[in-house]
Enzyme design. Structure first.
Site, mmCIF file in Angstrom:
data_model
loop_
_atom_site.group_PDB
_atom_site.id
_atom_site.type_symbol
_atom_site.label_atom_id
_atom_site.label_comp_id
_atom_site.label_asym_id
_atom_site.label_seq_id
_atom_site.Cartn_x
_atom_site.Cartn_y
_atom_site.Cartn_z
ATOM 1 N N LYS A 1 21.582 84.790 10.211
ATOM 2 C CA LYS A 1 21.496 83.403 10.681
ATOM 3 C C LYS A 1 21.258 82.459 9.502
ATOM 4 O O LYS A 1 21.886 81.420 9.387
ATOM 5 C CB LYS A 1 20.359 83.256 11.715
ATOM 6 N N GLN B 1 12.799 84.259 17.005
ATOM 7 C CA GLN B 1 13.559 85.504 17.163
ATOM 8 C C GLN B 1 12.861 86.428 18.157
ATOM 9 O O GLN B 1 11.675 86.725 18.006
ATOM 10 C CB GLN B 1 13.723 86.199 15.794
ATOM 11 N N ASP C 1 18.012 77.417 21.273
ATOM 12 C CA ASP C 1 18.299 78.684 21.961
ATOM 13 C C ASP C 1 18.367 78.464 23.484
ATOM 14 O O ASP C 1 18.669 79.393 24.227
ATOM 15 C CB ASP C 1 17.200 79.714 21.628
#
Ligand code: NAD
Length: 295
Positions: free
Chosen positions: A60, A104, A127
């Site tokens: 990422k 994460q 997200d």
């Protein structure tokens, strides 16, 4: 030879689509900088030493830099407390250099995932997992953030599938990250949607009715060729690293690929299908967040 050609024509090449999307994002970042002087910034938080998560986070960061965005990495020790993590998120919420925040997952077991996710400001929740953005998606609003993996799946379907309206989409897996938002996205497209999960009796009977079959279970090789309706489009979200006979490792999905490709009309490979799209959609969401902050 002809057989191989037929198989190649069935592959949905997520890598190529992701490259074209990131090329577009890179140009949009330049345009945004010229208009406003703003460089989109993405903060990624990783708690602990999960090796798979470390690889995802590294990728990422690399891709964030590659499209000209700023990347802010926060690597925290396994023993980080909920209080410490929420405090960091609140600081990032206030930081005007940061437009997107990603925690994460999975988090270490002593941390409550929901408490952590809900601490993220909805306007930086790239997200798409906060209650606010989940609500936006279920209401069909376009201005919220949609979770990156189902967003990537939808991108591939829009490129590769016939008009989705009226098709029967079956999703196996009902997580907040993937199955549930995927169902909502497809419902918003007027698909008829069925969801199977761990307690569904005979999921294969449901799967066999699917025009579009999306599999995100974390259960390696769950879906056999016999589960697939001839001509269906199959999206395999699962990722598993397995050892091969020659001592090396390779990635496979939740679908038995060699069986499925013979029956499906189109299928995403693992690797090179959904995975690259997830990161591209994260960057797209970060760009969207930066543009929203400007407005
Ligand atoms: P999760 O564990 O949070 O949820 C799994 C879901 O599948 C649950 O709803 C569970 O009920 C269901 N399930 C599990 N076993 C089943 C079975 N035997 N039959 C029917 N349903 C079953 O997982 P997740 O976060 O949604 O991820 C699923 C998979 O997708 C994992 O392999 C993960 O690594 C992968 N993943 C890939 C990407 C990507 O970018 N390609 C992104 C996220 C997740």
């Amino acid at each position: 030879m002809i057989l191989k050609k037929n198989c190649d024509q069935k592959l949905i090449n997520g890598k190529v689509y992701a490259e074209s999307l990131t090329t577009q994002i890179k140009q949009d970042v330049i345009n945004l900088q010229q208009i406003s002087g703003i460089t989109p910034g993405l903060a990624v938080i990783l708690v602990g030493n999960d090796s798979a998560s470390e690889v995802y986070v590294r990728n990422k960061t690399k891709q964030t830099h590659a499209v000209g965005m700023r990347s802010f990495m926060h690597l925290l020790p396994e023993k980080t407390t909920e209080e410490e993590l929420v405090k960091l998120i609140k600081r990032l919420n206030q930081d005007t250099d940061i437009h997107g925040i990603l925690v994460q997952l999975p988090l270490p077991k002593h941390l409550n995932t929901d408490t952590i996710i809900q601490a993220i400001l909805p306007s930086k929740d790239v997200d798409g997992l906060t209650a606010y953005n989940t609500g936006k998606l279920s209401l069909g609003h376009q201005d919220g953030f949609v979770p990156c993996t189902p967003l990537g799946c939808m991108y591939l379907l829009q490129k590769e599938a016939p008009p989705l309206k009226g098709l029967h989409a079956v999703i196996i897996g009902a997580s907040n990250l993937m199955g549930k938002p995927m169902a909502q996205i497809l419902l918003n497209q007027n698909c008829t949607v069925s969801i199977a999960h761990i307690d569904t009796v005979h999921p294969e009977l449901l799967a066999r009715q699917a025009d579009i079959l999306i599999v995100a279970t974390g259960c390696q090789g769950l879906v056999k060729g016999s589960w697939i309706k001839p001509g269906a489009i199959v999206i395999d979200v699962g990722i598993h690293r397995i050892e091969t006979t020659n001592g090396k490792t390779k990635l496979i999905g939740d679908v038995v690929f060699d069986e499925a490709i013979a029956i499906a009309s189109k299928i995403t490979p693992v690797p090179g299908g959904v995975g690259p799209m997830t990161i591209a959609c994260l960057l797209q969401n970060t760009l969207k967040a930066a543009k929203k902050m400007l407005n």
